[in-house]
Scaffold this active site. Structure first.
Site, short mmCIF file in Angstrom:
data_model
loop_
_atom_site.label_atom_id
_atom_site.label_comp_id
_atom_site.label_asym_id
_atom_site.label_seq_id
_atom_site.Cartn_x
_atom_site.Cartn_y
_atom_site.Cartn_z
N ASP A 78 0.81 -1.23 0.00
CA ASP A 78 0.00 0.00 0.00
C ASP A 78 0.84 1.27 0.00
OD1 ASP A 78 0.51 -0.69 2.95
OD2 ASP A 78 -0.28 1.35 3.06
N ASP A 81 6.22 0.32 2.62
CA ASP A 81 6.66 -0.90 3.30
C ASP A 81 6.29 -2.11 2.45
OD1 ASP A 81 3.91 -1.08 3.62
OD2 ASP A 81 3.94 -0.43 5.71
N TYR A 229 -3.45 0.20 10.31
CA TYR A 229 -4.71 0.52 9.63
C TYR A 229 -5.87 0.14 10.53
CZ TYR A 229 -2.18 1.83 5.48
OH TYR A 229 -1.35 2.47 4.61
N GLU A 469 6.09 9.76 2.12
CA GLU A 469 5.67 8.40 1.77
C GLU A 469 4.50 8.44 0.78
OE1 GLU A 469 5.01 4.09 3.91
OE2 GLU A 469 4.51 5.90 5.06
#
Length: 490
Positions: A78, A81, A229, A469
């Site tokens: 996503d 990472d 999340y 990011e």
């Protein structure tokens, strides 16, 4: 008085530059669109196809699910990472599908790549939901992964699969996967009918599972999904979101009745301007407001009313605005990765403007009258900011323009590729790359980063992950925006 001045100032700064120089935004939306879709190839997990265009990326995570005898290879990482978090992955897939449904006819040759991007997600979700009574919601140990700075091609951290079940429910993730499958089934109805039928059948099964065994995956998998999340808005909005997409995919009164019977779970929330991987409120209201165009026996309130309240909660000139703006005009919400809010909310405003224009409707925010062209103008202003019309004259899309982020918080981009460094790099072997001040050796073309702070300042630093990011759920709604502005100069 101060609030009025701020609103006027924000509107003014959309079109006026810093110092004495006037910015005349001229952006190549076609180029930006191509790159925004290409980014998803950089986030692919699994066995890469021969058509892979981002060639510095190689095969990774080819044994996901092996330890339990289930094929869980594929899908997307996503962000920066190497964990596959299915909650934001499903939302990104839903938004890619919605982007194609709204703007696919404007994409030209990029449509094929957009369809490939959707299918890369849905193929994986068919695997993740292949065992009745189980929905896999994550692959990878987030603590082990976040402790390493390692290319996805090299990772040797645990690839633990996590699933929800009737005894350990996760309605929000299951319902979001259902929404992704349902929305994608509508897309593929034009291009691959058997695949579309497969997606819709699975979407219905997964939704029924999510609704029958209600509960949050925070409770069943909390230590592994939080704080990464964690679901903060509850699972009711995902159930309604899933039902809304199933209604659009089937036109079945079963789902309409479900929406009407469960709308009370949204009516008291007041989250009119919330939309993203965690909260679906504004998206539900805009999506269901399309029923205005159908007429007939549908009674669209309160969805239409709530969609209007969403607009009035966002626009800077609205007396009921509840969002902040940077001095340069960027929509800003607290928390990390601000560009996810910019792209998602701008996409909704564009879509709602187009719905409203069909019925020649306007919105009234107190004494302020808002027209569809104003909503389109606002969305374009946000897109232009991302592409470089901002105080730093910086594009926040990698590879677009001359000045863009060079040091992403992204493991794959920041470490030399297998082409240059074929030897294995272990968990801590990538740490010097993380600490380096050198530009990324690999260009993650099309990636949109978290963006500047509320003062329009951007630190091009891997360590500043809130700003540097990229994520799939920033790019997914941007695809629809760019496709529209590619063919609709405003």
């Amino acid at each position: 008085m101060g609030g009025t001045f701020l609103c006027l100032f924000v509107i003014f700064m959309f079109s006026v530059a810093w110092g004495d120089r006037v910015i005349v935004p001229k952006h190549d939306y076609s180029d930006a669109l191509s790159k925004s879709i290409l980014f998803f190839e950089g986030q692919r997990s699994g066995k890469l196809p021969y058509t892979q265009r981002m060639t510095w990326r190689k095969d990774s995570a080819l044994h996901d699910g092996d330890q339990i005898g289930v094929d869980l290879v594929g899908g997307y990482y996503d962000a920066g990472d190497n964990v596959k978090f299915n909650f934001p992955m499903a939302f990104s897939t839903t938004m890619l599908a919605w982007s194609v449904l709204e703007s696919g006819r404007f994409m030209g040759p990029d449509l094929k790549h957009a369809l490939d991007a959707i299918r890369w997600g849905t193929d994986y979700f068919l695997k993740a939901t292949s065992i009745p009574g189980l929905v896999f919601v994550q692959v990878g140990d987030p603590y082990g992964d976040h402790n390493c700075w390692q290319r996805p091609e090299d990772m040797d951290t645990p690839r633990t699969p996590y699933a929800v079940s009737k005894d350990h429910p996760g309605s929000e993730v299951a319902a979001e996967i259902s929404a992704a499958l349902a929305a994608s089934s509508i897309v593929f109805r034009t291009y691959d009918v058997p695949y579309s039928i497969t997606l819709l059948k699975r979407a219905i099964e997964v939704f029924n599972f999510a609704d029958k065994y209600r509960g949050s995956y925070n409770d069943s998998l909390g230590p592994w999904v939080c704080p990464f999340y964690c679901d903060y808005s509850g699972y009711q909005d995902e159930l309604i979101w899933g039902a809304a997409w199933l209604h659009r995919a089937t036109n079945s009164q079963v789902y309409w009745r479900y929406l009407v019977q469960n709308i009370h779970n949204m009516e008291s929330s007041g989250n009119y301007a919330e939309f993203g991987w965690d909260s679906k409120y504004a998206g539900i209201n805009v999506l269901l407001s399309k029923l205005l165009l159908l007429g007939g026996s549908y009674h669209v309130d309160p969805f239409h009313t709530f969609a209007d309240k969403f607009v009035c909660s966002v626009l800077p000139e609205s007396p009921t605005r509840c969002l902040d703006y940077s001095p340069g005009g960027l929509l800003f919400k607290p928390g990390g990765s601000n560009m996810q809010h910019t792209t998602a909310l701008s996409f909704l405003l564009l879509v709602y403007a187009r719905y409203l224009s069909h019925v020649n409707a306007v919105i009234r925010c107190g004494n302020v009258v808002v027209t569809p062209p104003r909503l389109i103008q606002f969305a374009k202003g946000q897109v232009d900011y991302i592409l470089g019309s901002n105080p730093m004259n910086m594009s926040y899309m990698v590879g677009y323009g001359k000045n863009f982020p060079q040091k992403l918080h992204h493991r794959g981009a920041s470490i030399q590729s297998l082409n240059r460094h074929p030897d294995h790099i272990d968990c801590k072997g990538g740490s010097p790359y993380y600490s380096s001040n050198n530009p990324d050796p690999n260009l993650l073309t099309g990636a949109v980063v978290g963006g500047p702070d509320i003062h329009d300042s951007y630190a091009d630093s891997r360590q500043q992950f809130v700003q540097s990011e990229p994520t799939t759920y920033i790019n997914a709604p941007l695809v629809g925006l760019l496709a529209y502005f590619k063919t609709h100069p405003f």
